[in-house]
Design an enzyme around this catalytic site. Structure first.
Site, PDB file in Angstrom:
ATOM      1  N   ASP A  69      56.070 -10.896 -16.239  1.00 19.07           N
ATOM      2  CA  ASP A  69      57.491 -11.265 -16.073  1.00 19.07           C
ATOM      3  C   ASP A  69      58.107 -10.627 -14.833  1.00 19.07           C
ATOM      4  O   ASP A  69      59.305 -10.331 -14.804  1.00 19.07           O
ATOM      5  CB  ASP A  69      58.325 -10.870 -17.315  1.00 19.07           C
ATOM      6  N   HIS A  97      55.992 -18.781 -16.996  1.00 19.46           N
ATOM      7  CA  HIS A  97      56.708 -18.520 -15.747  1.00 19.46           C
ATOM      8  C   HIS A  97      57.972 -19.354 -15.773  1.00 19.46           C
ATOM      9  O   HIS A  97      57.923 -20.519 -16.153  1.00 19.46           O
ATOM     10  CB  HIS A  97      55.906 -19.032 -14.550  1.00 19.46           C
TER      11      HIS A  97
HETATM   12  P1  GDP Z   1      56.665 -14.443 -14.189  1.00 22.05           P
HETATM   13  O1  GDP Z   1      56.013 -14.690 -15.499  1.00 22.05           O
HETATM   14  O2  GDP Z   1      56.108 -13.254 -13.479  1.00 22.05           O
HETATM   15  O3  GDP Z   1      56.739 -15.645 -13.330  1.00 22.05           O
HETATM   16  O4  GDP Z   1      58.178 -14.033 -14.510  1.00 22.05           O
HETATM   17  P2  GDP Z   1      59.246 -14.789 -15.432  1.00 22.05           P
HETATM   18  O5  GDP Z   1      59.371 -16.185 -15.030  1.00 22.05           O
HETATM   19  O6  GDP Z   1      59.033 -14.497 -16.846  1.00 22.05           O
HETATM   20  O7  GDP Z   1      60.552 -13.945 -15.093  1.00 22.05           O
HETATM   21  C1  GDP Z   1      61.174 -13.999 -13.926  1.00 22.05           C
HETATM   22  C2  GDP Z   1      62.615 -14.446 -14.182  1.00 22.05           C
HETATM   23  O8  GDP Z   1      63.407 -13.975 -13.148  1.00 22.05           O
HETATM   24  C3  GDP Z   1      62.783 -15.954 -14.149  1.00 22.05           C
HETATM   25  O9  GDP Z   1      63.855 -16.326 -14.984  1.00 22.05           O
HETATM   26  C4  GDP Z   1      63.103 -16.237 -12.697  1.00 22.05           C
HETATM   27  O10 GDP Z   1      63.864 -17.423 -12.483  1.00 22.05           O
HETATM   28  C5  GDP Z   1      63.924 -15.042 -12.359  1.00 22.05           C
HETATM   29  N1  GDP Z   1      63.814 -14.560 -10.990  1.00 22.05           N
HETATM   30  C6  GDP Z   1      62.719 -14.471 -10.174  1.00 22.05           C
HETATM   31  N2  GDP Z   1      63.049 -13.850  -9.035  1.00 22.05           N
HETATM   32  C7  GDP Z   1      64.364 -13.533  -9.141  1.00 22.05           C
HETATM   33  C8  GDP Z   1      65.279 -12.845  -8.297  1.00 22.05           C
HETATM   34  O11 GDP Z   1      64.955 -12.374  -7.217  1.00 22.05           O
HETATM   35  N3  GDP Z   1      66.548 -12.680  -8.777  1.00 22.05           N
HETATM   36  C9  GDP Z   1      66.968 -13.152  -9.989  1.00 22.05           C
HETATM   37  N4  GDP Z   1      68.207 -12.942 -10.370  1.00 22.05           N
HETATM   38  N5  GDP Z   1      66.113 -13.788 -10.812  1.00 22.05           N
HETATM   39  C10 GDP Z   1      64.854 -13.980 -10.384  1.00 22.05           C
END
Ligand code: GDP
Length: 430
Positions: A12, A40
Protein backbone atom coordinates in the site's frame (compact mmCIF):
# COMPACT_ATOMS: atom_id res chain seq x y z
CA UNK A 1 15.18 -2.53 -20.60
CA UNK A 2 13.38 -3.87 -17.55
CA UNK A 3 12.31 -1.73 -14.59
CA UNK A 4 10.74 -3.08 -11.43
CA UNK A 5 8.28 -1.18 -9.25
CA UNK A 6 8.22 -2.71 -5.78
CA UNK A 7 7.31 -1.81 -2.20
CA UNK A 8 9.73 -1.14 0.67
CA UNK A 9 7.37 -1.88 3.51
CA UNK A 10 4.06 -3.65 4.19
CA UNK A 11 2.45 -2.80 0.85
CA UNK A 12 0.00 0.00 0.00
CA UNK A 13 2.89 2.38 -0.65
CA UNK A 14 1.35 3.65 -3.88
CA UNK A 15 2.98 1.23 -6.36
CA UNK A 16 -0.15 1.25 -8.53
CA UNK A 17 0.06 4.98 -9.09
CA UNK A 18 3.79 4.85 -9.89
CA UNK A 19 3.33 1.91 -12.27
CA UNK A 20 0.38 3.58 -14.01
CA UNK A 21 2.52 6.72 -14.39
CA UNK A 22 5.61 4.90 -15.69
CA UNK A 23 3.48 2.74 -18.00
CA UNK A 24 3.02 5.75 -20.25
CA UNK A 25 6.58 5.17 -21.47
CA UNK A 26 6.56 1.35 -21.26
CA UNK A 27 5.46 -1.34 -23.69
CA UNK A 28 4.74 -4.27 -21.41
CA UNK A 29 3.68 -4.44 -17.76
CA UNK A 30 4.06 -7.73 -15.93
CA UNK A 31 2.61 -8.94 -12.65
CA UNK A 32 5.14 -11.47 -11.37
CA UNK A 33 3.86 -12.64 -7.96
CA UNK A 34 0.91 -12.61 -5.60
CA UNK A 35 -2.73 -12.87 -6.42
CA UNK A 36 -6.01 -11.11 -5.89
CA UNK A 37 -5.35 -10.74 -2.16
CA UNK A 38 -4.12 -7.17 -2.34
CA UNK A 39 -5.09 -4.29 -4.51
CA UNK A 40 -3.74 -1.20 -6.16
CA UNK A 41 -5.83 1.92 -6.31
CA UNK A 42 -5.38 4.01 -9.41
CA UNK A 43 -6.84 7.38 -10.26
CA UNK A 44 -6.61 8.46 -13.89
CA UNK A 45 -8.60 10.09 -16.67
CA UNK A 46 -11.06 7.15 -16.78
CA UNK A 47 -11.89 7.33 -13.07
CA UNK A 48 -10.83 5.52 -9.93
CA UNK A 49 -10.06 1.80 -10.02
CA UNK A 50 -9.08 -0.93 -7.61
CA UNK A 51 -7.05 -3.56 -9.44
CA UNK A 52 -6.20 -6.90 -7.86
CA UNK A 53 -4.92 -9.09 -10.65
CA UNK A 54 -4.48 -6.90 -13.71
CA UNK A 55 -1.22 -4.98 -13.96
CA UNK A 56 -1.55 -1.23 -13.47
CA UNK A 57 -0.69 -0.57 -17.14
CA UNK A 58 -4.06 -1.69 -18.50
CA UNK A 59 -5.30 1.84 -19.02
CA UNK A 60 -3.16 2.65 -22.04
CA UNK A 61 -3.76 1.57 -25.63
CA UNK A 62 -0.10 0.98 -26.35
CA UNK A 63 0.68 -1.43 -23.50
CA UNK A 64 0.45 -5.19 -23.17
CA UNK A 65 -0.54 -6.47 -19.73
CA UNK A 66 1.00 -9.74 -18.69
CA UNK A 67 0.16 -12.19 -15.91
CA UNK A 68 3.46 -13.92 -15.25
CA UNK A 69 4.07 -17.50 -14.15
CA UNK A 70 4.71 -16.39 -10.55
CA UNK A 71 1.16 -15.10 -10.07
CA UNK A 72 -1.64 -16.92 -8.25
CA UNK A 73 -4.17 -16.65 -11.06
CA UNK A 74 -7.82 -16.46 -10.07
CA UNK A 75 -9.49 -16.75 -13.47
CA UNK A 76 -13.03 -15.55 -12.52
CA UNK A 77 -11.53 -12.57 -10.65
CA UNK A 78 -9.37 -11.68 -13.65
CA UNK A 79 -12.39 -11.69 -15.95
CA UNK A 80 -14.54 -9.76 -13.51
CA UNK A 81 -11.81 -7.15 -13.34
CA UNK A 82 -11.55 -6.87 -17.12
CA UNK A 83 -15.32 -6.43 -17.25
CA UNK A 84 -15.33 -3.78 -14.55
CA UNK A 85 -12.75 -1.61 -16.30
CA UNK A 86 -14.28 -1.97 -19.78
CA UNK A 87 -17.69 -1.13 -18.26
CA UNK A 88 -16.17 2.15 -17.12
CA UNK A 89 -15.06 3.03 -20.65
CA UNK A 90 -11.47 1.73 -20.65
CA UNK A 91 -10.70 0.09 -24.05
CA UNK A 92 -10.26 -3.69 -23.92
CA UNK A 93 -6.62 -4.14 -22.86
CA UNK A 94 -4.17 -6.48 -24.56
CA UNK A 95 -3.69 -9.27 -22.04
CA UNK A 96 -1.39 -12.27 -21.99
CA UNK A 97 -1.46 -15.04 -19.40
CA UNK A 98 1.54 -17.26 -18.87
CA UNK A 99 0.99 -20.91 -19.76
CA UNK A 100 3.05 -21.66 -16.65
CA UNK A 101 0.96 -19.60 -14.25
CA UNK A 102 -0.96 -21.71 -11.76
CA UNK A 103 -4.63 -21.42 -10.99
CA UNK A 104 -6.30 -20.49 -7.72
CA UNK A 105 -8.99 -23.16 -7.31
CA UNK A 106 -12.33 -22.70 -5.55
CA UNK A 107 -11.13 -25.13 -2.85
CA UNK A 108 -8.06 -22.94 -2.14
CA UNK A 109 -10.40 -20.14 -1.13
CA UNK A 110 -12.47 -22.49 1.02
CA UNK A 111 -9.39 -23.95 2.73
CA UNK A 112 -8.20 -20.43 3.48
CA UNK A 113 -11.53 -19.63 5.18
CA UNK A 114 -11.74 -22.93 7.03
CA UNK A 115 -8.20 -22.62 8.32
CA UNK A 116 -8.70 -19.05 9.54
CA UNK A 117 -11.84 -20.19 11.36
CA UNK A 118 -10.02 -23.14 12.87
CA UNK A 119 -7.15 -20.93 14.06
CA UNK A 120 -9.51 -18.36 15.57
CA UNK A 121 -7.49 -15.79 17.52
CA UNK A 122 -4.20 -17.32 16.31
CA UNK A 123 -4.95 -16.56 12.65
CA UNK A 124 -2.53 -14.79 10.29
CA UNK A 125 -5.11 -12.21 9.26
CA UNK A 126 -5.47 -13.76 5.82
CA UNK A 127 -7.62 -11.98 3.24
CA UNK A 128 -9.11 -15.44 2.55
CA UNK A 129 -8.37 -15.26 -1.17
CA UNK A 130 -6.82 -18.72 -1.17
CA UNK A 131 -3.26 -17.48 -1.59
CA UNK A 132 -1.52 -19.53 1.13
CA UNK A 133 -3.28 -22.82 0.17
CA UNK A 134 -2.52 -22.03 -3.47
CA UNK A 135 1.22 -21.56 -2.98
CA UNK A 136 1.37 -24.53 -0.60
CA UNK A 137 -0.07 -26.71 -3.35
CA UNK A 138 2.26 -25.22 -5.95
CA UNK A 139 5.29 -26.25 -3.93
CA UNK A 140 3.71 -29.56 -2.94
CA UNK A 141 3.46 -30.08 -6.73
CA UNK A 142 -0.28 -30.59 -6.79
CA UNK A 143 -1.19 -27.23 -8.33
CA UNK A 144 -2.84 -26.81 -11.72
CA UNK A 145 -0.80 -25.01 -14.37
CA UNK A 146 -2.68 -23.09 -17.06
CA UNK A 147 -1.07 -25.34 -19.71
CA UNK A 148 -2.62 -28.39 -18.06
CA UNK A 149 -6.12 -27.11 -18.75
CA UNK A 150 -5.57 -28.12 -22.35
CA UNK A 151 -4.76 -31.76 -21.58
CA UNK A 152 -8.00 -33.47 -20.60
CA UNK A 153 -6.39 -36.74 -19.52
CA UNK A 154 -3.80 -35.09 -17.30
CA UNK A 155 -6.48 -32.87 -15.84
CA UNK A 156 -8.69 -35.80 -14.84
CA UNK A 157 -5.81 -37.76 -13.29
CA UNK A 158 -4.73 -34.77 -11.28
CA UNK A 159 -8.27 -33.84 -10.21
CA UNK A 160 -8.81 -37.38 -8.88
CA UNK A 161 -5.47 -37.35 -7.06
CA UNK A 162 -6.03 -33.90 -5.53
CA UNK A 163 -9.62 -34.63 -4.46
CA UNK A 164 -8.48 -37.81 -2.72
CA UNK A 165 -6.02 -35.88 -0.59
CA UNK A 166 -8.11 -32.76 0.02
CA UNK A 167 -11.19 -34.77 0.95
CA UNK A 168 -9.43 -36.34 3.91
CA UNK A 169 -8.81 -32.89 5.33
CA UNK A 170 -12.27 -31.63 4.42
CA UNK A 171 -13.95 -34.54 6.11
CA UNK A 172 -11.78 -35.10 9.18
CA UNK A 173 -10.19 -31.75 9.98
CA UNK A 174 -12.77 -29.24 8.83
CA UNK A 175 -15.98 -31.34 8.72
CA UNK A 176 -17.03 -29.78 5.44
CA UNK A 177 -18.43 -31.10 2.14
CA UNK A 178 -16.02 -33.10 -0.03
CA UNK A 179 -14.76 -32.07 -3.48
CA UNK A 180 -16.72 -33.68 -6.29
CA UNK A 181 -14.32 -34.58 -9.11
CA UNK A 182 -16.84 -34.12 -11.94
CA UNK A 183 -17.82 -30.70 -10.61
CA UNK A 184 -14.17 -29.73 -10.32
CA UNK A 185 -13.52 -30.83 -13.91
CA UNK A 186 -16.48 -28.77 -15.12
CA UNK A 187 -15.06 -25.72 -13.38
CA UNK A 188 -11.66 -26.32 -14.96
CA UNK A 189 -13.25 -26.64 -18.42
CA UNK A 190 -15.00 -23.30 -17.89
CA UNK A 191 -11.67 -21.78 -16.89
CA UNK A 192 -10.09 -23.24 -20.04
CA UNK A 193 -12.64 -21.50 -22.26
CA UNK A 194 -12.22 -18.22 -20.45
CA UNK A 195 -8.45 -18.10 -20.52
CA UNK A 196 -7.72 -19.78 -23.89
CA UNK A 197 -7.49 -16.61 -26.02
CA UNK A 198 -4.82 -15.12 -23.76
CA UNK A 199 -2.47 -18.01 -23.06
CA UNK A 200 1.11 -17.39 -24.08
CA UNK A 201 4.68 -18.56 -23.51
CA UNK A 202 5.42 -15.36 -21.60
CA UNK A 203 9.12 -15.98 -21.10
CA UNK A 204 9.62 -16.39 -24.85
CA UNK A 205 7.45 -13.36 -25.56
CA UNK A 206 9.51 -11.21 -23.15
CA UNK A 207 12.79 -12.49 -24.55
CA UNK A 208 11.76 -11.34 -28.02
CA UNK A 209 10.41 -8.05 -26.69
CA UNK A 210 13.71 -7.29 -24.97
CA UNK A 211 15.63 -8.14 -28.13
CA UNK A 212 13.36 -5.66 -29.93
CA UNK A 213 14.30 -2.95 -27.42
CA UNK A 214 10.95 -2.78 -25.65
CA UNK A 215 10.54 -1.40 -22.14
CA UNK A 216 9.12 -3.83 -19.61
CA UNK A 217 7.77 -2.91 -16.16
CA UNK A 218 7.61 -5.53 -13.45
CA UNK A 219 4.90 -4.65 -10.96
CA UNK A 220 5.28 -6.00 -7.44
CA UNK A 221 2.54 -6.57 -4.92
CA UNK A 222 2.89 -5.82 -1.18
CA UNK A 223 6.43 -5.00 -0.02
CA UNK A 224 9.71 -6.27 1.43
CA UNK A 225 8.33 -6.80 4.92
CA UNK A 226 5.75 -9.26 3.57
CA UNK A 227 8.38 -11.37 1.80
CA UNK A 228 8.31 -14.96 3.07
CA UNK A 229 12.12 -15.05 3.49
CA UNK A 230 13.09 -11.50 4.36
CA UNK A 231 9.86 -10.19 5.88
CA UNK A 232 8.21 -10.46 9.29
CA UNK A 233 7.71 -14.23 9.08
CA UNK A 234 5.18 -15.75 9.67
CA UNK A 235 3.04 -12.64 9.18
CA UNK A 236 4.03 -12.54 5.54
CA UNK A 237 2.55 -13.37 2.19
CA UNK A 238 3.22 -16.62 0.36
CA UNK A 239 5.24 -15.45 -2.65
CA UNK A 240 8.37 -13.33 -2.78
CA UNK A 241 7.72 -9.60 -2.98
CA UNK A 242 11.29 -8.76 -4.01
CA UNK A 243 12.42 -7.35 -7.35
CA UNK A 244 14.83 -10.29 -7.66
CA UNK A 245 11.85 -12.61 -7.84
CA UNK A 246 10.63 -10.58 -10.82
CA UNK A 247 13.15 -12.48 -12.93
CA UNK A 248 11.65 -15.79 -11.88
CA UNK A 249 8.00 -14.79 -11.80
CA UNK A 250 8.21 -13.32 -15.30
CA UNK A 251 10.79 -15.71 -16.78
CA UNK A 252 13.58 -13.28 -17.67
CA UNK A 253 17.30 -13.09 -16.88
CA UNK A 254 18.04 -11.33 -13.55
CA UNK A 255 20.58 -9.00 -15.18
CA UNK A 256 17.86 -7.56 -17.42
CA UNK A 257 16.40 -5.66 -14.44
CA UNK A 258 18.27 -2.34 -14.71
CA UNK A 259 16.15 -0.05 -12.62
CA UNK A 260 14.52 -0.93 -9.30
CA UNK A 261 12.08 1.71 -8.17
CA UNK A 262 11.20 1.09 -4.56
CA UNK A 263 8.08 2.86 -3.42
CA UNK A 264 8.10 4.29 0.13
CA UNK A 265 5.14 6.11 1.60
CA UNK A 266 5.83 9.29 3.60
CA UNK A 267 4.26 7.62 6.67
CA UNK A 268 3.53 3.97 7.45
CA UNK A 269 0.49 1.76 7.16
CA UNK A 270 0.03 -1.97 7.42
CA UNK A 271 -2.75 -4.49 7.16
CA UNK A 272 -3.03 -7.77 8.99
CA UNK A 273 -1.27 -8.88 12.12
CA UNK A 274 2.44 -8.64 12.97
CA UNK A 275 4.96 -6.34 14.62
CA UNK A 276 4.67 -2.71 13.51
CA UNK A 277 7.16 -0.72 15.56
CA UNK A 278 6.20 2.84 14.61
CA UNK A 279 2.46 2.16 14.93
CA UNK A 280 0.23 4.89 16.38
CA UNK A 281 -3.21 4.57 17.94
CA UNK A 282 -6.28 6.53 18.98
CA UNK A 283 -7.12 9.96 17.59
CA UNK A 284 -3.65 10.47 16.16
CA UNK A 285 -4.01 7.30 14.07
CA UNK A 286 -7.63 8.01 13.14
CA UNK A 287 -6.75 11.41 11.77
CA UNK A 288 -3.85 10.11 9.65
CA UNK A 289 -6.02 7.21 8.43
CA UNK A 290 -8.83 9.54 7.46
CA UNK A 291 -6.53 11.96 5.63
CA UNK A 292 -4.25 9.27 4.18
CA UNK A 293 -3.98 7.92 0.63
CA UNK A 294 -6.73 9.15 -1.62
CA UNK A 295 -9.85 9.08 0.51
CA UNK A 296 -8.51 7.30 3.57
CA UNK A 297 -6.32 4.32 4.39
CA UNK A 298 -8.69 1.40 3.97
CA UNK A 299 -7.80 -1.86 2.19
CA UNK A 300 -8.41 -1.79 -1.58
CA UNK A 301 -9.48 -5.45 -1.51
CA UNK A 302 -10.99 -5.89 1.92
CA UNK A 303 -12.05 -2.38 2.98
CA UNK A 304 -10.33 -3.09 6.33
CA UNK A 305 -9.02 0.01 8.14
CA UNK A 306 -5.23 -0.03 7.83
CA UNK A 307 -2.99 0.20 10.88
CA UNK A 308 -1.16 3.53 10.86
CA UNK A 309 2.27 4.69 11.94
CA UNK A 310 5.02 7.24 11.41
CA UNK A 311 7.70 6.79 8.76
CA UNK A 312 10.06 4.02 9.83
CA UNK A 313 13.66 4.62 8.66
CA UNK A 314 14.85 1.26 10.03
CA UNK A 315 12.25 -0.80 8.17
CA UNK A 316 12.51 1.31 5.03
CA UNK A 317 16.30 1.21 4.83
CA UNK A 318 16.11 -2.57 5.14
CA UNK A 319 13.19 -2.67 2.71
CA UNK A 320 15.14 -0.68 0.11
CA UNK A 321 18.30 -2.74 0.60
CA UNK A 322 16.59 -6.07 0.02
CA UNK A 323 14.91 -4.76 -3.10
CA UNK A 324 18.24 -3.62 -4.57
CA UNK A 325 16.88 -0.10 -4.93
CA UNK A 326 18.23 2.20 -7.64
CA UNK A 327 15.51 4.84 -7.10
CA UNK A 328 13.07 5.59 -4.31
CA UNK A 329 9.64 6.96 -5.17
CA UNK A 330 8.48 8.79 -2.05
CA UNK A 331 4.70 8.93 -2.07
CA UNK A 332 1.65 10.46 -0.41
CA UNK A 333 3.73 13.30 1.01
CA UNK A 334 0.89 15.80 0.51
CA UNK A 335 -1.10 14.08 3.27
CA UNK A 336 1.32 15.20 6.00
CA UNK A 337 0.67 18.93 5.40
CA UNK A 338 -1.66 19.17 8.43
CA UNK A 339 0.93 18.31 11.09
CA UNK A 340 2.78 20.87 13.24
CA UNK A 341 5.59 18.43 13.74
CA UNK A 342 6.15 15.03 12.21
CA UNK A 343 7.62 12.17 14.24
CA UNK A 344 9.95 9.82 12.36
CA UNK A 345 11.18 6.49 13.69
CA UNK A 346 14.97 6.52 13.36
CA UNK A 347 15.95 3.53 15.48
CA UNK A 348 14.67 0.54 17.42
CA UNK A 349 15.38 0.06 21.08
CA UNK A 350 15.61 -3.65 21.83
CA UNK A 351 16.49 -4.78 25.37
CA UNK A 352 18.05 -1.39 26.13
CA UNK A 353 20.19 -1.19 22.97
CA UNK A 354 19.37 1.07 20.03
CA UNK A 355 19.84 -0.34 16.55
CA UNK A 356 19.18 0.87 13.01
CA UNK A 357 19.35 -2.66 11.58
CA UNK A 358 16.04 -4.42 11.05
CA UNK A 359 15.97 -7.55 13.21
CA UNK A 360 14.37 -11.01 12.96
CA UNK A 361 10.77 -11.33 14.11
CA UNK A 362 11.41 -12.41 17.72
CA UNK A 363 13.50 -9.31 18.38
CA UNK A 364 11.25 -7.08 16.30
CA UNK A 365 8.37 -7.89 18.61
CA UNK A 366 10.36 -6.43 21.50
CA UNK A 367 11.44 -3.29 19.65
CA UNK A 368 10.32 0.16 20.77
CA UNK A 369 10.56 3.09 18.37
CA UNK A 370 13.14 5.84 18.80
CA UNK A 371 11.32 8.90 17.47
CA UNK A 372 12.72 12.20 16.24
CA UNK A 373 10.40 15.10 15.49
CA UNK A 374 10.75 17.21 12.36
CA UNK A 375 8.91 20.51 11.85
CA UNK A 376 5.85 20.33 9.59
CA UNK A 377 5.22 22.61 6.61
CA UNK A 378 1.56 23.33 7.35
CA UNK A 379 0.33 23.83 3.81
CA UNK A 380 -1.02 22.01 0.78
CA UNK A 381 1.77 20.93 -1.57
CA UNK A 382 -0.46 19.42 -4.26
CA UNK A 383 0.06 20.91 -7.70
CA UNK A 384 3.76 21.71 -7.15
CA UNK A 385 5.90 20.29 -9.97
CA UNK A 386 9.40 21.53 -9.12
CA UNK A 387 11.37 20.33 -6.16
CA UNK A 388 12.68 23.82 -5.35
CA UNK A 389 9.11 25.08 -4.94
CA UNK A 390 8.32 22.72 -2.09
CA UNK A 391 8.33 24.42 1.33
CA UNK A 392 11.70 24.27 3.01
CA UNK A 393 10.51 22.02 5.87
CA UNK A 394 9.05 19.63 3.35
CA UNK A 395 12.37 19.39 1.51
CA UNK A 396 14.10 18.93 4.85
CA UNK A 397 11.76 16.04 5.67
CA UNK A 398 12.56 14.36 2.34
CA UNK A 399 16.29 14.92 2.70
CA UNK A 400 16.34 13.71 6.30
CA UNK A 401 14.65 10.49 5.29
CA UNK A 402 16.84 10.02 2.23
CA UNK A 403 19.92 10.32 4.40
CA UNK A 404 18.57 7.82 6.95
CA UNK A 405 17.50 5.20 4.41
CA UNK A 406 20.59 5.67 2.27
CA UNK A 407 18.92 5.33 -1.14
CA UNK A 408 18.20 8.15 -3.60
CA UNK A 409 14.73 9.66 -3.58
CA UNK A 410 14.39 10.63 -7.23
CA UNK A 411 10.59 10.92 -7.37
CA UNK A 412 8.24 12.59 -4.93
CA UNK A 413 4.53 11.97 -5.33
CA UNK A 414 2.27 14.75 -4.07
CA UNK A 415 -1.16 13.55 -5.16
CA UNK A 416 -2.89 10.43 -6.48
CA UNK A 417 -2.96 11.48 -10.16
CA UNK A 418 -0.43 10.55 -12.87
CA UNK A 419 0.76 14.13 -13.14
CA UNK A 420 1.27 14.57 -9.38
CA UNK A 421 4.99 13.85 -9.45
CA UNK A 422 8.17 15.81 -8.80
CA UNK A 423 11.39 14.46 -10.25
CA UNK A 424 14.43 15.23 -8.19
CA UNK A 425 18.22 15.07 -8.55
CA UNK A 426 19.84 13.15 -5.73
CA UNK A 427 23.44 13.20 -4.66
CA UNK A 428 23.07 9.52 -3.74
CA UNK A 429 22.20 8.55 -7.33
CA UNK A 430 25.12 6.71 -8.83
P1 GDP B 1 -0.31 0.05 -3.77
O1 GDP B 1 -0.95 -1.25 -3.43
O2 GDP B 1 1.13 0.11 -3.36
O3 GDP B 1 -0.52 0.46 -5.18
O4 GDP B 1 -1.02 1.16 -2.86
P2 GDP B 1 -2.58 1.44 -2.68
O5 GDP B 1 -3.23 1.63 -3.97
O6 GDP B 1 -3.19 0.51 -1.73
O7 GDP B 1 -2.52 2.79 -1.84
C1 GDP B 1 -2.13 3.95 -2.35
C2 GDP B 1 -3.27 4.95 -2.17
O8 GDP B 1 -2.74 6.23 -2.15
C3 GDP B 1 -4.24 4.95 -3.35
O9 GDP B 1 -5.52 5.33 -2.90
C4 GDP B 1 -3.66 6.00 -4.27
O10 GDP B 1 -4.61 6.62 -5.13
C5 GDP B 1 -3.14 6.98 -3.29
N1 GDP B 1 -1.94 7.71 -3.68
C6 GDP B 1 -0.83 7.27 -4.34
N2 GDP B 1 0.09 8.24 -4.38
C7 GDP B 1 -0.44 9.30 -3.72
C8 GDP B 1 0.05 10.59 -3.38
O11 GDP B 1 1.17 10.98 -3.68
N3 GDP B 1 -0.79 11.39 -2.65
C9 GDP B 1 -2.04 11.01 -2.25
N4 GDP B 1 -2.77 11.84 -1.54
N5 GDP B 1 -2.51 9.78 -2.54
C10 GDP B 1 -1.73 8.96 -3.26
Amino acid sequence: MVKAVVGANWGDEGKGKITDMLAEKADIIVRFQGGANAGHTIVNNYGKFALHTLPSGVFYNHTTSVIGNGVALNIPVLFEEIRSITDQGVPMPKILVSDRAQIVMPYHILFDQYEEERLGGRSFGSTKSGIAPFYSDKYAKIGFQVSELFDEERLRDKAVHVAEQKNVLLEHLYHRPAIDVEELLDTLRTYREMVAPYVCDVSLFLDQALRDGKTVLLEGQLGTLKDPDHGIYPMVTSSSTLAAYGAIGAGIAPYEIRQIITVCKAYSSAVGAGAFVSEIFGDEADELRRRGGDGGEFGATTGRPRRMGWFDCVASRYGCRLQGTTDVAFTVLDVLGYLDEIPVCTGYEIDGTVTTDFPVTGKLEKARPVLEKLPGWKCDIRGIRNYGELPENCRKYIEFIEERIGYPITMVSNGPGREDIIYRESALKK
